[in-house]
Design an enzyme around this catalytic site. Structure first.
Site, PDB file in Angstrom:
ATOM      1  CB  ILE A 234       1.431   0.373  -5.150  1.00 31.30           C
ATOM      2  CG1 ILE A 234       2.013  -1.050  -5.189  1.00 31.30           C
ATOM      3  CG2 ILE A 234       0.640   0.664  -6.416  1.00 31.30           C
ATOM      4  CD1 ILE A 234       0.990  -2.139  -5.194  1.00 31.30           C
TER       5      ILE A 234
ATOM      6  CG  ASP B   4      -4.517  30.081 -40.551  1.00 31.94           C
ATOM      7  OD1 ASP B   4      -4.153  29.846 -41.709  1.00 31.94           O
ATOM      8  OD2 ASP B   4      -5.488  30.792 -40.263  1.00 31.94           O
TER       9      ASP B   4
ATOM     10  CB  VAL C  80      -0.943  -0.004   1.226  1.00 34.18           C
ATOM     11  CG1 VAL C  80      -1.674   1.330   1.348  1.00 34.18           C
ATOM     12  CG2 VAL C  80      -1.938  -1.142   1.119  1.00 34.18           C
TER      13      VAL C  80
END
Length: 905
Positions: A295, A339, A292
């Site tokens: 991880i 653009d 616990v």
């Protein structure tokens, strides 16, 4: 088959039954075959022939009309059967056949097709004028079908792709589709196939969603909805899938690696403990607690919260982020394909330069269709009629003009709007009303000039005067004199050469050049001068581009404009310098992705680019490992926006299709907001990195501590509940608060992160291991110090447990930044961190001193001296971290100095 009743008299009842079944089956075959034929899968499968705009532009109008008539052979066969059924008094068959053919009719199927493209439908005006059965009707645009005749007038949006058969002084603004600023002049003549390469050259086709700027026209509908040119762009956009972000890839890999390593180590610990004779249930409990703690289940939470807070900060900076990971992706962005029209420029034509026939040069300030700005001659403001040579040009441009500006809104051609705005800046906009127009020769693309014959309202008994404007080569042919301070002098060869040189100079600067003349006769006019007009860059864009380039982000312009205009704007923005290269859309078409990928990094300007070109450019950049951001505002940009790693749409001028495809929307169309977004992205990545450092150092320290105790056959220094409390701190408020650390303002100067680099770098690993080593050594020292009597007591575990928690708090403090010192950041600059650490310390004190929690965590009270001892010891992890930062900074300065010395040599 419809003569069945005539034949049944000579057939048995069984024969009649089978015959009728055969007739019904054949009828149903017609029906289902027709339905299949009518499904809009592709052009060849639609019931009504769909002409492409390319094919329609090459055909004469009568052939286009003939090709789009209601003449599907299967439908005609069914209708013929219905007529025969009526004649044979088989009314039930007639009704059935009519219903079937009606259900296959093209209005229904075209409507179904268009309903699937809701965003595209927003580009179409709700209503239009259509001629049906010789009558002009006011219809919903969605009801149009190929073959309909549509009437267009000024200010209307084109409701479908139209093959024009009548066009009077028609010009259409196609900037949202092609990117071209200048409205396109339209005609009705067939287009030769040799000159029909791209949509910008199709002068006899009006495209759906474009805007009529001038004139009027009639045309035959050749494509609606997804079968229009806009629809083709939309379908290309739907076919593209957004790539996975670098952060998502990094987090996926990191989570898998940490989980794999953690489970491996925990398995070894449990196995060794079991072999040493410890209770397997105890080792299993410790193993689960370590799992616990080890991880990184808090990692996705921190990433999500950090990204969400970044998105909220971006909203305050007028940018809307549609996908959370995109904010961080900006930290990797090393190429921005922008653009031009509406993004880098304002999409408003503006007069910027005047050259009078007697050789005076005047500059014009201000942008937009308003009176904001001045005309400057040698630094002095020219207003009204203070300079006759300049006022003559402005007068001609104002009178020979069909545009109107009301409330800063243009009605008419943008070029003519620029001339009206020029007159407004000089206070001469009222000149239009002082003259009565007697005659007009409208502008056409063939003659390239416009003329009006007018008379002053106070002199209406006189024959009038001509004012003419247009291309220099055409206007100069009508001139025999030139204006010199109000006096007409003979136009000499030297004067013509001077004007030609000035016109060429202004053209190479990217200006659209208009010439002006006036006189009593068209063949003997007086030349007045030249005006240069351009779509100006947006304010602040040049500075933003400079900052981006200096930080290692390449900026490339992609536009549908001509090479001269594109290069000129790029030069003004600091994009195009000596040695830069440009490439046309046709050249892009001729290359494959591999060839384009080899040269794309050297190209700064792509001109005459189509939507497919933009997509190909983005793909070629991604092919060489670039993380590409694409900005745009038109439908023609949508496909490339979706294919790019970050699609950025303009909020004000952007179309709905464009916004739908984008990942981020700039509310105020400010290109500078991209800078803030990149800055935010880099800051977010750094915060995630800070969290990873803190969590990994704590996780490794906890695993190492238990592993060493197990391997050395010591009692476990931490019990299961204490390990879980440490996990709460590691994944809880102190860790989460690292994700909201304010962005370092110097982060924008750092180069983009390499997308291939792991989030765990060599420098980060060193810091993680050093911190873990200090935490483990310090905690083991306290445990050994308290375990001198060789009997483990609640005090021993409490001291060890509290030592580890305090180490975590100081480790979190040093993890707030990988480069800045704690005193540089300020202790209270991140208030959330202060609250989280204070809350964690208060919780630890409750665990130590609150009796109910003492029983749960197996702790006992500590003295003030114990706490002071632990604070002094655990602060070492922060001090060592600060020393490492200082050494890295000194090393970085030496490298920079070495680099400077190398360049000096």
């Amino acid at each position: 088959f419809h003569n069945a009743k005539m034949l049944t008299s000579s057939l048995s009842s069984v024969d009649v039954l089978f015959f009728n079944l055969f007739k019904i089956s054949l009828f149903l075959n017609f029906y289902f075959f027709q339905i299949a034929e009518c499904q809009p899968h592709c052009e060849n499968e639609t019931m009504v022939p769909v002409l492409t705009s390319k094919k329609a532009s090459e055909l004469p109008v009568n052939e286009v009309a003939c090709a789009l008539q209601f003449k599907n052979p299967l439908i005609l066969l069914l209708l013929a059967s219905a007529v025969i059924s009526v004649l044979m008094r088989q009314f039930d068959d007639a009704v059935s056949i009519t219903v079937v053919s009606g259900s296959c009719s093209f209005p229904v199927l075209e409507y179904r097709s268009e309903k699937s493209l809701e965003e595209l439908g927003k580009l179409v005006p709700p209503e239009c004028h259509c001629v049906r059965e010789g009558r002009l009707e006011h219809l919903l645009a969605r009801e149009l079908v190929p073959g309909d005749t549509v009437c267009l007038s000024v200010g209307e949006r084109v409701p479908a792709d139209l093959r024009l058969f009548e066009a009077v002084d028609l010009s259409v603004d196609e900037s949202s589709l092609t990117g071209e600023t200048t409205p396109c002049t339209k005609t009705s003549a067939p287009q030769p196939a040799a000159t029909n390469g791209n949509i910008t050259s199709r002068s006899n086709v009006a495209f759906m969603g474009t805007l009529v700027r001038c004139g009027k026209a009639k045309g035959i509908v050749i494509g609606t909805g997804e079968n229009s040119e806009f629809g083709e762009v939309f379908k290309m956009m739907q076919a593209e899938e957004a790539p996975k972000t670098p952060l998502q890839k990094s987090m996926d890999l990191l989570g898998k690696q940490l989980s794999l390593y953690s489970f491996g180590i925990i398995g070894v610990i449990m196995m060794v403990g079991w072999l040493q004779g410890k209770y397997i249930l105890d080792m299993f409990t410790i193993g689960v607690s370590l799992a616990v703690a080890a991880i990184p289940e808090g990692l996705p939470i921190v990433v999500t919260v950090t990204l969400a807070l970044g998105v909220m900060r971006m909203v305050k900076k007028r940018a809307i982020v549609k996908k959370l990971p995109i904010v961080e992706t900006l930290s990797c962005c090393n190429v921005i394909c922008s653009d031009k029209t509406g993004t880098l420029t304002k999409n408003e034509m503006t007069a910027t330069h005047l050259f009078t026939s007697d050789g005076q040069h005047a500059e014009v300030t201000g942008v937009g269709y308003n009176n904001s700005g001045e005309v400057l001659l040698d630094g002095e403001v020219v207003h009204g009629f203070s300079n006759s040579s300049i006022s003559k040009i402005v007068e001609a441009g104002c009178v020979c003009n069909d545009a109107v500006i009301r409330s800063n809104t243009l009605m008419g051609r943008p070029t003519e709007g620029a001339l009206i705005a020029l007159a407004m800046k000089m206070g001469l906009e009222g000149l239009q009303k002082e003259f009565v127009r007697l005659e007009e020769i409208p502008f056409s693309s063939e003659q390239k000039w416009m003329a009006v014959r007018v008379v002053h309202r106070t002199q209406q008994d006189k024959p009038g005067i001509f004012f003419v404007k247009g291309a220099y080569e055409q206007i100069i042919r009508f001139c025999t004199t030139y204006n010199s301070r109000g006096v007409a002098l003979t136009l000499t060869h030297q004067q013509r050469e001077l004007y030609q040189q000035q016109k060429s100079y202004m053209g190479t600067a990217g200006l659209r050049v208009l010439a002006f003349a006036s006189g009593s006769e068209m063949g003997a006019l007086t030349f007045l001068g030249l005006v240069g007009i351009i779509d100006p860059p947006r304010a602040g864009v040049k500075e933003a581009v400079a900052t981006l380039i200096s930080s290692g982000v390449a900026v490339k312009m992609i536009t549908g404009d001509s090479q001269e205009t594109a290069v000129s704007i790029a030069s003004r923005l600091g994009l195009y310098t000596k040695g830069s290269q440009s490439l046309s859309g046709d050249e892009v078409d001729q290359m494959d992705i591999q060839h384009l990928s080899q040269i794309v990094s050297r190209i700064v300007v792509f001109y005459r680019a189509s939507p497919r070109n933009k997509l190909k450019i983005v793909k070629s950049l991604q092919n060489i490992g670039a993380v590409v951001a694409m900005t745009g505002d038109g439908v023609n940009d949508a496909v490339a926006l979706k294919a790019a790693d970050i699609g950025v749409a303009m909020g004000q001028t952007g179309t709905d299709v464009c916004k739908e495809a984008a990942d981020m929307i700039l509310v105020d169309d400010d290109f500078q907001t991209i800078l803030s977004a990149i800055e935010e992205g880099k800051g977010i990545y750094n915060n995630i990195k800070n969290f990873v450092r803190f969590q990994l150092s704590t996780s490794i320290a906890a695993l190492t501590l238990i592993s060493l105790a197990t391997l050395m056959n010591f009692p476990n220094p931490l019990n299961a509940m204490q390990i879980l409390w440490i996990n709460i701190i590691m994944d809880g408020p102190p860790a989460q608060s690292l994700g909201v650390e304010p962005v370092d303002r110097d982060v924008i100067r750092k180069p983009p992160r390499n997308v291939r680099d792991s989030i765990i770098t060599r420098s980060l690993i060193v810091k993680i291991l050093v911190s873990s080593f200090i935490i483990v050594c310090g905690t083991l020292f306290v445990f050994w110090r308290e375990l001198r009597d060789n009997e483990i007591t609640p005090r021993d575990t409490t001291m060890t447990f509290t030592c580890f928690v305090f180490f975590d708090m100081f480790n979190a403090l040093s993890s707030r930044s990988q480069t800045r010192m704690v005193h540089e950041m300020g202790l209270c600059s991140n208030r959330m961190f202060c609250y989280a650490v204070l809350g964690s310390i208060m919780g630890q004190l409750l665990v130590i001193y609150f009796p109910p929690l003492q029983k749960v965590f197996q702790t006992e009270s500590l003295s003030i001296l114990d706490l002071l001892f632990l604070v002094g010891l655990t602060s070492s992890v922060c001090m060592v971290s600060e020393v490492i930062k200082k050494l890295e900074r000194l090393r970085g300065g030496e490298k920079m100095a070495d680099t400077d010395d190398f360049h000096d040599v």
